[in-house]
Scaffold this active site. Structure first.
Site, PDB file in Angstrom:
ATOM      1  N   SER A 244     -65.566  37.977  -6.744  1.00  0.00           N
ATOM      2  CA  SER A 244     -65.376  39.358  -7.192  1.00  0.00           C
ATOM      3  C   SER A 244     -66.563  39.896  -7.982  1.00  0.00           C
ATOM      4  O   SER A 244     -66.838  41.096  -7.940  1.00  0.00           O
ATOM      5  CB  SER A 244     -64.091  39.481  -8.015  1.00  0.00           C
ATOM      6  OG  SER A 244     -64.061  38.523  -9.042  1.00  0.00           O
ATOM      7  N   HIS A 297     -66.937  40.817 -13.382  1.00  0.00           N
ATOM      8  CA  HIS A 297     -66.836  42.115 -12.713  1.00  0.00           C
ATOM      9  C   HIS A 297     -67.825  43.113 -13.312  1.00  0.00           C
ATOM     10  O   HIS A 297     -68.560  43.786 -12.585  1.00  0.00           O
ATOM     11  CB  HIS A 297     -65.417  42.672 -12.845  1.00  0.00           C
ATOM     12  CG  HIS A 297     -64.388  41.859 -12.141  1.00  0.00           C
ATOM     13  ND1 HIS A 297     -63.036  42.128 -12.235  1.00  0.00           N
ATOM     14  CD2 HIS A 297     -64.488  40.776 -11.337  1.00  0.00           C
ATOM     15  CE1 HIS A 297     -62.366  41.248 -11.515  1.00  0.00           C
ATOM     16  NE2 HIS A 297     -63.218  40.423 -10.966  1.00  0.00           N
TER      17      HIS A 297
END
Length: 322
Positions: A244, A297
């Site tokens: 991610s 992230h």
């Protein structure tokens, strides 16, 4: 998208899959049933003038290239489709085509230089196989992630986890196992985790690889993985994994390149930008049902935006592969 079992009217064909897919998606969004058929191409006399002469042999056949033909299934839609195709060939970089590609679920990119009209005659590989074949680095990472997840599911999780997780700076200096800086990106801990990450990796990674090439995507991957993994290590320790952080880097890259260089045809619809930024923010409020690697992230996103800015500055007036 090819389906030779259905009859239809050919309206235009391209020497590159990307503009064919972009036009097909726009036709679909305009409620026109259209297919892409891949194969050998023969150029008509009227189209020969639109193609570089050194690409055509004496029999009017293009040498050494695959071609992608747009087939319209409903005869009543042919005139409307021809008008749309003519407008597309004139200016394929209009934002409405990219927007339609995202709405249909198959983003694509192209520039006017690669639009060449031909007539296609033979079928090719399935569309998804063509995607994988044309984006080898994206496909390699996808296969590695799936393979590692499968082996983990079959009982090798502990061995794999110990082999791929990141370590502290002191330990890395001692062991020289520098691959651990990016290998946590290959680890996934649930079906939903890997599905979410690989869908976005496929969509964004293939878009970037077709535009900039495999080496460029590999560099983006390495920088994004290392920066996001190191940031997460500093904040929460080594117990994390997932693609991610890289996905957010790709998101930031495509988003900013779309703003800085709209003529390159890359970009994201605003609703997807809001969704991904909102998902990032929700992770910090700790209201989701999953554990989020928030720093991975955030720093992945930052690294992607900075790489897009660097690309913009270094490119000057050049095209993506120029």
């Amino acid at each position: 998208m090819s389906d030779l079992g259905k009859q239809g009217t050919p309206i235009v064909a391209f020497s590159d899959k990307k503009p064919a897919r972009l036009l097909a998606d726009f036709l679909t969004s305009s409620n026109i049933d259209a297919l892409i058929v891949k194969g050998k191409a023969v150029v008509s006399e009227s189209d020969t003038a639109k193609i570089d002469q050194d690409e055509v042999d004496n029999q009017g056949e293009l040498i050494g290239k695959s071609h992608y033909q747009i087939i319209v299934l409903d005869p009543n839609d042919v005139q409307k489709a021809l008008k749309i195709a003519e407008d597309f060939v004139t200016n394929p970089n209009q934002a409405k085509y990219q927007q339609a590609a995202w709405e249909v679920g198959a983003p694509s990119t192209d520039s006017k230089d690669s639009v060449k009209r031909v007539i296609s005659t033979n079928a090719g590989l399935p569309d998804w196989l063509q995607d994988l074949k044309s984006t080898p680095f994206m496909s390699l990472v996808l296969v590695i992630c799936l393979g590692i997840f499968l082996l983990s599911y079959l009982g090798a999780f502990n061995v794999i986890y110990q082999s791929l997780t990141i370590r502290s700076a002191d330990e890395l200096l001692q062991t020289q196992q520098w691959w651990r800086l990016f290998t946590p990106a290959f680890l996934h801990f649930s079906v939903m985790h890997i599905i979410f990450n690989l869908i976005w990796w496929w969509v964004l990674g293939s878009q970037l690889e077709r535009t900039f090439g495999s080496m460029a995507l590999a560099v983006i991957f390495a920088i994004a993985a290392i920066s996001s993994n190191v940031a997460q290590l500093i904040v929460s320790g080594p117990n994390f994994g997932g693609l991610s952080g890289v996905v957010y880097a790709l998101f930031g890259y495509v988003w900013w390149i779309g703003l800085l260089r709209p003529q390159w045809g890359l970009g994201l619809p605003n609703n997807l930008v809001y969704f991904l930024l909102g998902w990032l923010a929700l992770g910090y409020f700790d209201v989701l049902w999953v554990n989020m690697a928030n720093e991975a992230h955030l720093f992945g996103l930052i690294s992607g935006c900075l790489m897009a800015l660097a690309t913009h500055q270094l490119a000057g007036k050049r095209s993506p592969k120029g």
